[in-house]
Each structure stands twice: as C-alpha cells, then as structure tokens.
Design a protein around this motif. Structure first.
Motif, mmCIF file in Angstrom:
data_model
loop_
_atom_site.group_PDB
_atom_site.id
_atom_site.type_symbol
_atom_site.label_atom_id
_atom_site.label_comp_id
_atom_site.label_asym_id
_atom_site.label_seq_id
_atom_site.Cartn_x
_atom_site.Cartn_y
_atom_site.Cartn_z
ATOM 1 N N GLU A 19 42.176 37.796 48.851
ATOM 2 C CA GLU A 19 41.816 36.390 48.672
ATOM 3 C C GLU A 19 40.509 36.041 49.372
ATOM 4 O OE1 GLU A 19 45.151 34.192 50.026
ATOM 5 O OE2 GLU A 19 46.243 34.375 48.129
ATOM 6 N N ASP A 151 46.569 34.509 35.729
ATOM 7 C CA ASP A 151 47.335 33.932 36.828
ATOM 8 C C ASP A 151 46.818 34.461 38.164
ATOM 9 O OD1 ASP A 151 48.203 36.547 36.817
ATOM 10 O OD2 ASP A 151 50.207 36.097 36.056
ATOM 11 N N ARG A 152 47.524 34.124 39.241
ATOM 12 C CA ARG A 152 47.079 34.527 40.575
ATOM 13 C C ARG A 152 47.032 36.051 40.724
ATOM 14 N NH1 ARG A 152 46.955 30.512 44.411
ATOM 15 N NH2 ARG A 152 47.820 28.509 43.776
ATOM 16 N N ILE A 153 47.986 36.720 40.128
ATOM 17 C CA ILE A 153 48.000 38.180 40.236
ATOM 18 C C ILE A 153 46.780 38.770 39.539
ATOM 19 C CG2 ILE A 153 49.242 40.267 39.560
ATOM 20 C CD1 ILE A 153 51.848 38.725 39.893
ATOM 21 N N GLY A 155 43.912 37.303 38.969
ATOM 22 C CA GLY A 155 42.729 36.983 39.758
ATOM 23 C C GLY A 155 42.586 37.881 40.974
ATOM 24 N N ARG A 156 43.692 38.157 41.643
ATOM 25 C CA ARG A 156 43.648 39.020 42.823
ATOM 26 C C ARG A 156 43.287 40.453 42.456
ATOM 27 N NH1 ARG A 156 49.134 36.813 45.803
ATOM 28 N NH2 ARG A 156 48.290 34.827 46.534
ATOM 29 N N ALA A 182 45.317 29.536 37.327
ATOM 30 C CA ALA A 182 45.699 29.892 38.697
ATOM 31 C C ALA A 182 44.876 31.046 39.237
ATOM 32 C CB ALA A 182 47.185 30.235 38.741
ATOM 33 N N GLY A 183 44.395 31.926 38.350
ATOM 34 C CA GLY A 183 43.635 33.086 38.803
ATOM 35 C C GLY A 183 42.320 32.744 39.457
ATOM 36 N N SER A 185 41.845 30.895 41.838
ATOM 37 C CA SER A 185 42.009 30.757 43.288
ATOM 38 C C SER A 185 41.486 31.972 44.035
ATOM 39 C CB SER A 185 43.491 30.538 43.636
ATOM 40 O OG SER A 185 44.263 31.662 43.247
ATOM 41 N N ALA A 186 41.334 33.099 43.330
ATOM 42 C CA ALA A 186 40.817 34.313 43.974
ATOM 43 C C ALA A 186 39.300 34.307 44.082
ATOM 44 C CB ALA A 186 41.266 35.551 43.193
#
Length: 301
Positions: A19, A151-153, A155-156, A182-183, A185-186
């Motif tokens: 992150e 999603d966040r995964i 993006g990470r 949401a992705g 956010s990374a």
C-alpha cells in the motif's frame, strides 16, 4: 502462538509495503522539473509504485494522455522502454496513439510497445506481467469505463509488481465513471488533468525565437501544450493544482504563470483561469466574449 504472531506481523508488513505506507517512503523518483511539485512529491513520482491520472472531462482526454506520455518519457530517459496497454474500447472511443506526438514529448516511438487488450481483465493481467518485468521503465494501463473487477486485491497486485521491478506504473482513465474503483486505493498519487488554451501570440514567438531557434521551430503552427494538473491525492505529502506547460527545449514541465507569463498575455490569462474549479474545454484565445458593438437584448415581435 509465537509463530502465529510472527506470521501476522510479516503479513502486516507486506500489506503496508504494497500500500506504500513505508515510514520513510524512500526510493528512486521521476522528477517533473517543477520545484513546487517535486517538493510535494518528495523529489518526484516514486518509481516502483502505482499512480493514477484521470481526465477531468471528455474534452480533457488529450491533456491527460499528453501528461502521461510526458511522464513515461521522463521515466524512460534515453534508453528505457515503455509498455502502453490499452483496452480496445479505449482506442475506439479516444482514438489511436499518435507516435509523432510522443516523439515531441521526448519518447522515441521505437521504444514504445503498444499492447491491445480485449477487456479490463486482460488489461490488468498484462499490466501485472509488464510491471513485474525489469525490461521496462514504465507501464501505462489504459482501461475504459468503470474498470469492473479492479478491487483492492487487484490494485495491490499491481503495486506489488511495480515494487519488485522498480517500474513506474501509471493508470490512465479517460472516461472515469462515478464512484472510484476500490483498487485505486493502492495508488500512491492521483492526478486530475484539464486542458488550457495553448495560444501563442506573435510577441511570444519572437521572444522564443530570440532565445532558442530550435524551440521556436518546434512550436511553429501549434503552440506550447498547456494543462491544469491537480494532485488530488498524495500518500506521502501535500496536494495542489498547477498550470503546467511542456518545455520542448529541455523536456521538462514548467509553471505557466511564472515562466511563460512574460512572453504572452494569453498565457497569463490561462494561468489565472486555472484557479477556476469548473471543468472547461480549451477556449478560443483571440475571440472577444461579445461581438463589437453588440447591444442589449430586445424582444422580437
């Protein structure tokens, strides 16, 4: 219990690293050439991280694409390669990549690898593979629309891949939909680009010609690109908004109101207009707001 605690601590450290929450946030950076911006970024855009550039409106697609092209050129230097991944729909809606335009930004088209992806999933998969490679200096991901599945995964995974290779990762969004995926956010930084009129008056052209012959030659007929760049998110520093111009002579950005204002009054006007928070397309530079001699309105009939 001790082994479980160590595993949990290692996982937390890995997530923080992905992150971009390292305490010191050190690492090689790509300097833009504008002191205020580079200071806010801690020296420039950090390599080995994901950044997002979005067009403020459909009319800003050219400004956002040019900004990303310039960032890729700065990241690649004179030897690095750039991988540009475009979703098919992005090419249909926004037009094809124009190699001579990138050449004026300092990016040799011979070092630009263009990859077309049929959908978002394919684009993200290719982006992760590209960011994991040490053979590229920058990877541009250009999806289209709402970026389903980002999603966040996801993006990470992109941020982690960039961290392993040290490549500059930039996601270009020309048609963003309401509600951020949401992705995002990374991403370490997020930018919003709007166009400004790139008028170039005769006085400015003469002044440029007196200073640099080649520069004036490059500007002949179409003027210097101008855009309003707004840094809306910066994980490790401040944010801001700047009217930027691209310097063909040195291949760096510069602040329009400080370095070009003395050459052309139109540039000063555009720099002042950059404070307007509303999105607008580039306006005509030499047309008055009203026709000469126009009077008030009167009722007809």
């Amino acid at each position: 219990m001790g082994e479980a605690a160590e595993t949990l601590a290692a996982l937390r450290e890995a997530v923080a690293r992905v992150e971009g929450r390292e305490a010191d946030a050190r690492g090689p950076r790509v300097a833009l050439g504008v002191g205020e911006i580079d200071a806010a970024l801690g020296g420039g855009l950090r390599r080995g991280a994901l950044h997002v550039v979005a067009a403020a409106s459909p009319a800003a697609a050219g400004a956002a694409t040019g900004f990303v092209g310039a960032l890729a050129a700065l990241a690649a230097g004179t030897k690095g390669a750039v991988l540009w991944i475009r979703q098919d729909m992005a090419a249909r809606e926004s037009g094809e990549i124009w190699a001579p335009g990138f050449a004026t930004l300092g990016l040799d088209p011979a070092r630009l690898v263009l990859l077309r992806a049929p959908d978002v999933a394919a684009a993200l998969k290719a982006a992760e593979a590209g960011l994991s490679s040490a053979a590229v200096a920058a990877v541009v991901i250009e999806p289209f629309g709402a970026i389903q599945g980002f999603d966040r995964i996801a993006g990470r995974r992109l941020a982690l891949a960039a961290g392993r290779s040290g490549a500059l990762g930039v996601m270009l969004r020309l048609a963003p939909q309401p509600g951020a995926p949401a992705g995002l956010s990374a991403a370490e930084t997020r930018w919003r680009l709007s166009p400004l009129s790139s008028a170039w008056g005769a006085a400015g052209a003469r002044a440029a010609a007196a200073r640099t012959e080649a520069w004036a030659e490059a500007l002949e007929g179409w003027g210097r690109p101008l855009a309003r760049a707004e840094l809306t998110r910066n994980r490790f520093g401040g944010v801001g908004r700047w009217p930027l111009a691209w310097g063909f002579d040195d291949g760096l950005f510069r602040l329009a109101e400080r370095r070009l204002g003395a050459l052309d009054p139109d540039v000063r006007r555009d720099a002042a207009a950059a404070a307007d928070p509303r999105d607008r397309a580039a306006g005509p530079a030499d047309r008055p707001a009203a026709a000469p001699g126009a009077g008030g309105l009167r009722r007809a009939g």
